[in-house]
Write a protein that holds these residues in place. Structure first.
Motif, short mmCIF file in Angstrom:
data_model
loop_
_atom_site.label_atom_id
_atom_site.label_comp_id
_atom_site.label_asym_id
_atom_site.label_seq_id
_atom_site.Cartn_x
_atom_site.Cartn_y
_atom_site.Cartn_z
N ASN A 53 -0.66 -4.76 0.69
CA ASN A 53 -0.51 -6.18 0.39
C ASN A 53 0.94 -6.65 0.51
O ASN A 53 1.25 -7.80 0.21
CB ASN A 53 -1.02 -6.47 -1.03
N CYS A 54 1.83 -5.75 0.94
CA CYS A 54 3.24 -6.07 1.15
C CYS A 54 3.53 -6.06 2.66
O CYS A 54 2.80 -5.44 3.44
CB CYS A 54 4.13 -5.04 0.46
N PRO A 55 4.59 -6.73 3.08
CA PRO A 55 4.98 -6.65 4.48
C PRO A 55 5.15 -5.20 4.92
O PRO A 55 5.54 -4.33 4.12
CB PRO A 55 6.30 -7.42 4.53
N TYR A 56 4.91 -4.93 6.16
CA TYR A 56 4.81 -3.56 6.69
C TYR A 56 6.05 -2.72 6.38
O TYR A 56 5.94 -1.54 6.04
CB TYR A 56 4.58 -3.62 8.20
N LYS A 57 7.24 -3.31 6.49
CA LYS A 57 8.47 -2.51 6.37
C LYS A 57 8.67 -1.94 4.97
O LYS A 57 9.43 -1.00 4.78
CB LYS A 57 9.70 -3.33 6.77
N TYR A 58 7.98 -2.50 3.95
CA TYR A 58 8.17 -2.03 2.56
C TYR A 58 7.07 -1.07 2.11
O TYR A 58 7.15 -0.51 1.01
CB TYR A 58 8.18 -3.22 1.60
N ARG A 59 6.07 -0.89 2.94
CA ARG A 59 4.92 -0.09 2.50
C ARG A 59 5.28 1.39 2.35
O ARG A 59 6.09 1.92 3.09
CB ARG A 59 3.76 -0.25 3.49
N ASN A 60 4.62 2.00 1.36
CA ASN A 60 4.77 3.44 1.08
C ASN A 60 6.18 3.83 0.66
O ASN A 60 6.59 4.98 0.79
CB ASN A 60 4.32 4.28 2.29
N ASN A 108 8.78 3.78 -2.71
CA ASN A 108 8.66 3.61 -4.15
C ASN A 108 9.36 2.35 -4.61
O ASN A 108 10.25 1.82 -3.93
CB ASN A 108 9.13 4.85 -4.92
N ALA A 109 8.98 1.88 -5.78
CA ALA A 109 9.39 0.56 -6.25
C ALA A 109 10.91 0.41 -6.34
O ALA A 109 11.45 -0.64 -5.97
CB ALA A 109 8.76 0.28 -7.61
N ASN A 110 11.60 1.45 -6.81
CA ASN A 110 13.07 1.35 -6.94
C ASN A 110 13.75 1.18 -5.59
O ASN A 110 14.65 0.35 -5.41
CB ASN A 110 13.62 2.58 -7.65
N GLU A 111 13.33 2.00 -4.61
CA GLU A 111 13.92 1.88 -3.27
C GLU A 111 13.54 0.55 -2.64
O GLU A 111 14.36 -0.09 -1.97
CB GLU A 111 13.44 3.04 -2.40
N ALA A 112 12.30 0.13 -2.86
CA ALA A 112 11.86 -1.15 -2.30
C ALA A 112 12.67 -2.30 -2.87
O ALA A 112 12.96 -3.28 -2.17
CB ALA A 112 10.38 -1.34 -2.59
N ARG A 113 13.05 -2.20 -4.13
CA ARG A 113 13.84 -3.27 -4.76
C ARG A 113 15.15 -3.48 -4.01
O ARG A 113 15.54 -4.62 -3.71
CB ARG A 113 14.12 -2.94 -6.23
N SER A 114 15.81 -2.39 -3.68
CA SER A 114 17.08 -2.50 -2.94
C SER A 114 16.87 -3.15 -1.58
O SER A 114 17.65 -4.02 -1.16
CB SER A 114 17.71 -1.11 -2.77
N LEU A 115 15.81 -2.75 -0.88
CA LEU A 115 15.52 -3.34 0.43
C LEU A 115 15.21 -4.82 0.33
O LEU A 115 15.68 -5.64 1.14
CB LEU A 115 14.34 -2.61 1.09
#
Length: 882
Positions: A307-314, A316-323
């Motif tokens: 349900n997220c844009p492709y580049k953020y999938r898979n 973890n939440a902490n790393e995704a936050r930085s991106l």
């Protein structure tokens, strides 16, 4: 009689294991039927994967004291031991083992994984049982239970199906606390909130019509992909005109509305809140009020999903936050980021940050059961010791939430629910169904989740006694008497046991609830692996013995307070055990050639009456202490009686009879000493079980085992008030004379001459005369006269109650020489103090010195001040003799 050999040195390793094994072989821990009300206590089951820590040692030591005490009072006594399967913790242990082999549980499959887990359980269970036996737990091992044994598994099923049939268990889609590392949902009270250093991000959300943007504040920008609205407070005049407008959700192609909801705090952040129903409890409720879509953006492992844009999938939440923050900056959506420290929920097992997670889970409806548990407390059917914990209990029950009981694990009690694959009938069954009761299809699939570990534990006080079967144990020993536990599981366990018991048994599971303090290090810190400040109970036993550990913990267990200890703390119990050993050894060495006479035929003296009076008082104090769960008071009573009354006073007074050349006198004294030693061991047994049993077995005047003998009880026949007052006056006199010797610095080898003058009405005058040689020995007197007519003009008076003592000080010391010496010492200390004060008043020293150097000088200051204060007091006293 022959002299009895006790080894010269107290060595608990030489007899503790032997005695415990003998108790086991002789069945001494089994309850013995009787007419009195049974005493029953169930052991809080330690996790099967753990090892004992000092909290377990304290908890089980206190239970052992109660069990041994009530067993000796004649009550049928049952202490039920057991272990808990500890779902999350045990599964972690096994999964860590598999990881070292490059495997996951999925590689083994459920059945093989459970086989492996049972093997781990058996290994660790054996270790825990050995540890409990090593510290001396007198529980009935024939009643031992495990939360996943056959009987308790049946109880869990019965409970689940019964509550399901009563409409108290249901399944639904809810936002739950979820631990990505453990891979399972958690109950609200399994979440520990800890402060974290974080940021508040102000993010621009553009209007879809291109007319500008709003700013939303969030601490978790990575969850924005689950946003379905932005909310404002309906009374916030800044934004009411915007309600209903559409926004473009940054970094996506979705549009979301602005809504009005009163839960929004107008003064927090920008006053605008993004609504993410699948990832925030408040947003979940808001979403239900406004019938909003629920968009889950997380996978079960805590990574972002499809349900997220492709580049953020898979990721973890902490790393995704930085991106996400980088992309928001790059595309002009990030207004600012501000440091924002706040409390965040963590898993109580692994300390991973908890994710609010939308999923289908099983729940227990708690409100009705909580009301019954509250009423039981109000009706005083349960009593907390200390009482202050009642506030914790009542507050939690008054604010209770439904309990999420499903866990996404393999180790545990699998939920006894099946779904028919043909007609989708849901079946909750006590026995595995073979066909659908509605359409008779055999295509049934069982729920894959297991039950929360606490779901089996909340049945513990009655499932361990055989429920749901109507067993003799259940009829005899339920409700149990006392629960001893730590305060950190009042929510998890204590409250739930009361609720389950009232719901399923119609009665409370126990009446008394004793809440222990925590065992902390000397700095007041909780003992933990990370701090490296824990103490292994087995190391304490190895160094000092099980009795020393138990006695020390009990002595320090002041009701309502934590215990601060280090390894040296256990010297207290060790010193006491040594005192007991040496006193017994002294007596048993002096039996040679003495005939054993019946103590009941002995005529008692004042000193004899006094010691039995003191024993009587000690028994009363122990009874009061243990029945009110003031363990420290009980240990203090035992310590004071044996060390002070028996050893320091009575044995000293008995030496004249023990060393007498008159056979009858010696026989009389030996009979009394043996009787008192036997009763002392009975008094002491709950607190120092091994040494008391070892000594008791050596006594020629007793039979059978100490563990099943009768505990000393208070008796009016042993009240000797006048004789007790006489000895109290003698003790007062001796203490005053010893204090004077100390104050004057009279060396131990210097004898003093004392005259005692009694008032004409002094009731103990003849007793003083009778015991003057004993008094002289206690105070190091060359002569002690009880003579109202003696010349005392040159003596120093010491006041007493009904008498006055006169000490001829100048005959013992050279007063002028002592005054000169002490004056020189005071002057030397004064100069040292002045030097320290000068150093501490030097600003250069204070500003440049290390804290420990300053602390050292402050210590010197206190030391010299104390020496001067004592010296000047001593000097003033000496000058009265010049």
């Amino acid at each position: 009689m022959k002299a009895v050999e006790l080894s010269k040195a107290y060595d608990p390793k030489s007899f503790e294991d032997r005695i415990y094994q003998a108790w086991m072989e002789m069945g001494m821990f089994k309850p013995v039927a009787g007419q009195q009300t049974p005493f029953t206590v169930v052991m809080p089951p330690p996790n099967v994967t753990g090892i004992l820590h000092m909290g377990h040692a304290l908890n089980n030591s206190l239970q052992d004291i109660l069990t041994r005490y009530y067993r000796m009072t004649g009550r049928p006594t049952l202490w039920v031991p057991g272990t808990d399967h500890a779902g999350i913790a045990t599964q972690h242990v096994v999964e860590r083992q598999l990881a070292k082999e490059g495997l996951r549980r999925q590689d083994l499959g459920r059945d093989r994984f459970l086989e492996r887990t049972w093997q781990v359980k058996e290994k660790h269970h054996g270790i825990i049982k050995q540890q409990l036996q090593k510290i001396g737990c007198s529980c009935d091992w024939e009643h031992e239970r495990f939360t996943m044994d056959e009987g308790l598994s049946q109880a869990v099923r019965e409970c689940f199906v019964t509550l399901y049939e009563r409409g108290l268990i249901y399944k639904g889609e809810y936002l739950v606390n979820y631990c990505p590392k453990c891979g399972t949902a958690l109950a609200d009270d399994e979440v520990e909130y800890q402060p974290v250093n974080a940021f508040l991000y102000d993010v621009r959300y553009p209007f879809s019509d291109g007319s500008g943007f709003i700013t939303v504040a969030t601490t978790r920008p990575e969850t924005m992909f689950g946003d379905v609205a932005v909310a404002v407070n309906p009374e916030d005049e800044r934004y009411t005109h915007l309600v209903g407008k559409l926004l473009d959700l940054p970094l996506t192609d979705r549009k979301i509305p602005i809504i009005a909801d009163s839960f929004v705090d107008k003064v927090f952040g920008t006053g605008m809140v993004k609504i993410t129903p699948a990832h925030d409890p408040n947003d979940w409720l808001c979403g239900k009020r406004h019938n909003l879509e629920k968009v889950n953006v997380l996978n079960p492992d805590g990574t972002l999903n499809e349900n997220c844009p492709y580049k953020y999938r898979n990721i973890n939440a902490n790393e995704a936050r930085s991106l996400v923050v980088e992309d928001l900056k790059a595309q002009g959506f990030l207004v600012k980021e501000t440091a924002h420290d706040h409390d965040v929920g963590h898993c109580y097992r692994c300390s991973t940050v908890i994710e609010p997670y939308l999923s289908n889970q099983w729940f227990v409806s708690m409100k009705g059961m909580a009301d019954k548990a509250l009423q039981a407390w109000k009706d005083e059917k349960i009593v907390f010791y200390p009482k202050r914990w009642e506030n914790t209990y009542s507050h939690w029950l008054e604010n209770i939430h439904d309990w999420c009981i499903s866990r996404q694990l393999w180790w545990g009690h699998r939920i006894p629910v099946w779904e028919c694959q043909e007609c989708h009938e849901v079946i909750a069954a006590r026995q595995d169904p073979t066909e659908c009761p509605k359409c008779h299809s055999i295509r049934l699939v069982q729920e894959t989740d297991v039950l929360d570990t606490w779901f089996s534990s909340w049945l513990w006080p009655f499932s361990t006694l055989g429920w749901p079967q109507k067993t003799d144990d259940l009829a005899t020993y339920f409700p149990t008497t006392t629960l001893v536990t730590a305060y950190d599981i009042i929510f998890f366990w204590v409250s739930r046991m009361i609720m389950a018991s009232l719901e399923l048994m119609g009665d409370v599971p126990f009446r008394d609830i004793y809440i222990t303090g925590l065992v902390r290090d000397k700095q007041g810190r909780k003992m933990s692996k990370s701090l490296g400040n824990g103490i292994d109970p087995l190391e304490v036993v190895d160094q000092y013995g099980a009795d020393a550990m138990k006695f020390t913990l009990c002595y320090m267990a002041t009701q309502g307070q934590d215990i601060l200890i280090d390894m040296d703390s256990f010297k207290l119990g060790s010193r006491f055990a040594n005192k007991v050993w040496n006193a017994a050894r002294f007596l048993l060495m002096n039996l040679e050639g003495v005939a054993l006479v019946d103590v009941s035929s002995v005529q008692l003296s004042t000193m004899d009456n006094w010691i039995y009076h003191q024993l009587n008082e000690a028994a009363r104090k122990v009874q009061v202490a243990l029945e009110s769960y003031k363990f420290s008071d009980g240990a203090q009573a035992v310590y004071d009686f044996f060390w002070n009354d028996f050893c320091d006073w009575y044995v000293e007074s008995a030496k004249r009879g023990l060393y007498s050349e008159d056979a009858e006198v010696k026989q009389r004294q030996v009979a009394l000493l043996l009787d008192l030693l036997a009763e002392s061991m009975r008094l002491m047994h709950p607190f120092a079980s091994f040494i008391s049993e070892e000594i008791y077995q050596k006594l020629p005047n007793v039979e059978d085992r100490l563990i099943n003998s009768t505990y000393p009880s208070y008796s009016a026949d042993r009240v000797h008030g006048e004789d007790a007052m006489k000895v109290a006056r003698l003790q007062e006199a001796v203490t005053s004379l010893r204090a004077l010797r100390s104050d004057l610095g009279i060396a131990v080898d210097r004898k003093i001459r004392v005259v005692v003058k009694c008032d004409p009405s002094f009731f103990a005058a003849s007793f003083f005369e009778e015991q003057k040689s004993l008094m002289a020995g206690f105070v190091g007197a060359s002569s002690l006269e009880v003579d109202a007519q003696a010349d005392t003009d040159k003596a120093f008076p010491v006041a007493g109650t009904g008498y006055e003592m006169f000490v001829f000080v100048r005959e013992a010391i050279d007063v002028e020489k002592e005054v000169a010496k002490l004056s020189a010492d005071i002057e030397k200390n004064r100069r040292s103090l002045e030097a320290v004060l000068a150093k501490l008043s030097n600003e250069k020293f204070i500003s440049n010195a290390k804290p420990e150097a300053i602390e050292k000088e402050q210590g010197k200051k206190a030391e010299f001040e104390e020496k001067m204060e004592k010296g000047e007091k001593h000097l003033a006293l000496l000058k009265t003799f010049l």
